[in-house]
Design an enzyme around this catalytic site. Structure first.
Site, PDB file in Angstrom:
ATOM      1  N   HIS A   1       0.820  -1.340  -0.070  1.00 30.09           N
ATOM      2  CA  HIS A   1      -0.041  -0.167   0.080  1.00 30.09           C
ATOM      3  C   HIS A   1       0.750   1.191   0.113  1.00 30.09           C
ATOM      4  CE1 HIS A   1      -3.576  -2.233   0.080  1.00 30.09           C
ATOM      5  NE2 HIS A   1      -2.981  -3.061   1.098  1.00 30.09           N
TER       6      HIS A   1
ATOM      7  N   GLU B   1      -7.519 -12.319 -11.588  1.00 27.97           N
ATOM      8  CA  GLU B   1      -6.410 -12.134 -10.352  1.00 27.97           C
ATOM      9  C   GLU B   1      -6.019 -13.482  -9.663  1.00 27.97           C
ATOM     10  OE1 GLU B   1      -7.452  -8.491  -7.590  1.00 27.97           O
ATOM     11  OE2 GLU B   1      -9.198  -9.473  -8.284  1.00 27.97           O
TER      12      GLU B   1
ATOM     13  N   ASP C   1      -2.299  -9.539  -7.469  1.00 27.17           N
ATOM     14  CA  ASP C   1      -2.699 -10.680  -6.984  1.00 27.17           C
ATOM     15  C   ASP C   1      -2.542 -11.804  -7.874  1.00 27.17           C
ATOM     16  OD1 ASP C   1      -3.712 -10.170  -4.378  1.00 27.17           O
ATOM     17  OD2 ASP C   1      -5.455  -8.721  -5.265  1.00 27.17           O
TER      18      ASP C   1
ATOM     19  N   CYS D   1      -4.462  -3.997 -14.911  1.00 31.21           N
ATOM     20  CA  CYS D   1      -4.714  -2.816 -14.042  1.00 31.21           C
ATOM     21  C   CYS D   1      -3.831  -3.059 -12.668  1.00 31.21           C
ATOM     22  CB  CYS D   1      -5.908  -2.532 -13.504  1.00 31.21           C
ATOM     23  SG  CYS D   1      -6.800  -4.064 -12.603  1.00 31.21           S
TER      24      CYS D   1
END
Ligand code: PEP
Ligand code: MG
Length: 572
Positions: free
Chosen positions: A189, A431, A455, A502
């Site tokens: 993050h 993912e 992911d 993405c």
């Protein structure tokens, strides 16, 4: 004397500033429900905590105003006003008189106020709900002895083991010149946030916290992954030169802002932005994003004690849709769970949250949450006919049946809302390895697919995306991974669906070139990389990249696959 450390570059740019060290905070999992029967003592605890929080906040506000940062000072002054509000205190005292603990009483009182603000039709007031939550946490922390979460009061480089989404939410972004983390990877993050606000970041820097103490002067180079503690004169000069080069590079790229993404042989590849919340909208527009290929709607759900209601969601979605007239905006439904837990969802803890009930799985077991989100999206669109084209994307799809269920739910909600689904594209993220394998069947039910490499690679390589120790394993250029993606792209196109990427890999020039060779139609990334990828596209030839990717798939290892792709990218 300068100490150089080597980490991984996670967001480009150079910054030098004193360190603000974010120490891990200890927090009790649950607040006590009731006090021990002595309501007078409990009220005194409450009053003292409110007074201390107010004092601390006024001190911070004053320090900021003295440092000529009046905007920030005003924010903390407003927090102090919240804490000093007599109505709030009396609401909490009433609860204490009925036996509730001070911790819970004050939290509930704040939440009641913040619920009212959040529901306000006034955008400014609604945004203040988050400030109220911050002030609440400060008081609760004083009561539980956790101590207030420190926040920087001047321009700094944030230094931490790693940053959680709530750490990043509470840090005043205006004061952060750069980020350096001991742990983490380019998809954790801290890295994603740094890219979305356009500041340099380095992650996976071992030895960082041993070397850097609070207020040590720190330099970070987010392109090379270097961190320098206590830079001497020579190191300072070196960093200044790097910063000047970076400014020059950005100035050159700025001319591409209004251009659409297209290769030198004319293949159109949309270059869109990943948006982590309304704050990311302006930087994305500023960098020339062609809409958004991923709106991470988690921002609406995190750090709240209750689910956001439909009206609040409508407002937020409209802010984003309005910003991209004539482009597509792909809103991903809440991807909660794993590293993004939801405070108000009462579920048993999972031993392996990354493999648990997250993403669409959670939406299907808590249908009211997902239905409200879909309702809000349809209402947002209905109120804004001329804005962006809405696309709805479901995360963590594992098997086609989940997409069928989600689609059915959308149709039901559209029926209830009397909303027209014509023109609303529906897609699935790829993912999960099983979804990649089932791409053809998924594409039959979808208008588009979007590969979430963060992911997908985590699951393909069984390597936790947040763990620095295994960050070197996942690599989209591994020949078999390229082969799998090649099939996914072909499967999507065979069923008439468009396909994008993405995950963060879309922002890496060599990876992006490989994806273009595979035939993807869209690349979506943090705003900071958009111009660089537009520049890459105008230099490459899609036909030549196709051949390079075929050679890469047949290459004996990832290193040689990389060379195949790199050779097809002309120098700037
Ligand atoms: C991904 O997994 O690649 C992705 C884009 O989603 P997130 O990073 O939000 O999990
Ligand atoms: Mg993901």
């Amino acid at each position: 004397m300068s100490t150089w450390l080597q980490g991984r570059g996670a967001s480009p740019g150079v910054a030098v500033a004193p360190a603000f060290v974010v120490a891990p905070r200890e927090r009790p999992d649950e607040l006590p429900d009731a006090h021990d029967g002595d309501a007078r003592r409990e009220r005194r605890r409450l009053d003292e905590a409110l007074e201390q929080a107010e004092r601390d906040l006024r001190d911070i506000a004053e320090a900021m105003t003295t440092a000529a940062d009046e905007g920030q000072g005003a924010i903390f002054e407003a927090h102090a006003e919240f804490v000093a509000d007599p109505e709030l205190a009396s609401l909490a005292r009433e609860a204490i008189d009925k036996g509730t603990s001070a911790e819970k009483a004050v939290r509930d009182a704040f939440d009641e106020f913040s619920g009212l603000l959040a529901a306000s039709a006034d955008e400014y007031l609604a945004a203040r709900a988050a400030d109220l939550d911050d002030a609440r946490d400060r008081v609760v922390d004083i009561l539980t002895g956790a101590g207030p979460a420190p926040v920087p009061t001047r321009r700094c480089v944030v230094v931490a083991t790693d940053l959680t989404p709530s750490d990043t939410a509470r840090l005043p972004t205006e004061l952060i010149a750069g980020i350096a983390c001991e742990q983490g990877s380019s998809v954790s993050h801290a890295a994603i946030i740094a890219r979305s606000i356009g500041i340099p970041a380095v992650v996976g820097t071992s030895g960082l916290l041993e070397t850097v103490a609070a207020d040590t002067l720190v330099g970070v180079d987010g392109s090379t992954g270097e961190v320098v503690a206590d830079p001497d004169e020579e190191a300072r000069r070196d960093l200044d030169e790097r910063a000047a080069d970076e400014r020059e590079r950005r100035r050159r790229l700025a001319s591409l802002k209004g251009e659409e993404g297209r290769t030198s042989d004319g293949r159109r590849v949309e270059v869109a932005a990943n948006l982590n919340g309304p704050d990311a909208v302006d930087p994305a527009v500023e960098e020339g994003a062609e809409g958004s290929g991923l709106v991470r709607t988690e921002f609406l759900f995190q750090d709240r004690s209750e689910a956001p209601d439909v009206d609040l969601q409508v407002e937020q979605y409209q802010t984003i849709l309005r910003a991209f007239p004539n482009h597509r905006v792909v809103v991903r439904t809440m991807d909660i769970g794993a590293d993004k837990p939801l405070p108000f969802v009462d579920r048993d803890p999972e031993q392996n949250p990354a493999l648990g009930v997250r993403g669409l799985r959670l939406g299907l077991v808590m249908p009211d949450l997902l239905r409200d989100q879909l309702r809000a999206l349809l209402r947002a669109r209905a109120g804004l006919r001329d804005a962006a084209r809405l696309a709805i994307m479901f995360p963590m799809v594992s098997v086609p049946g989940e997409l069928t269920d989600a689609r059915r739910m959308l149709e039901e909600v559209a029926g209830e809302e009397d909303a027209d689904l014509d023109g609303v594209e529906v897609g699935a993220m790829i993912e999960v390895p099983a979804a990649a394998l089932a791409a053809r069947r998924l594409a039959r039910e979808a208008d588009f697919l979007s590969v979430g490499t963060n992911d997908l690679l985590q699951y393909l390589f069984a390597a936790d995306r947040l763990l620095a120790d295994v960050a070197g394993l996942p690599d989209p250029l591994v020949p078999e991974v390229l082969g799998l993606l090649d099939r996914v792209v072909a499967d999507a196109h065979a069923e008439g669906a468009w396909i994008g990427v993405c995950g963060e890999a879309a922002a890496d020039p060599v990876h992006a070139a490989a994806f273009v060779g595979l035939g993807v139609d869209e690349l979506s990334m943090s705003a900071a990389s958009i111009l660089e990828i537009k520049d890459l596209l105008r230099r490459v030839d899609a036909g030549r990249l196709r051949k390079a990717v075929e050679a890469a798939i047949a290459a004996p290892d990832a290193g040689r696959a990389r060379t195949c792709v790199e050779e097809a990218i002309p120098a700037p």
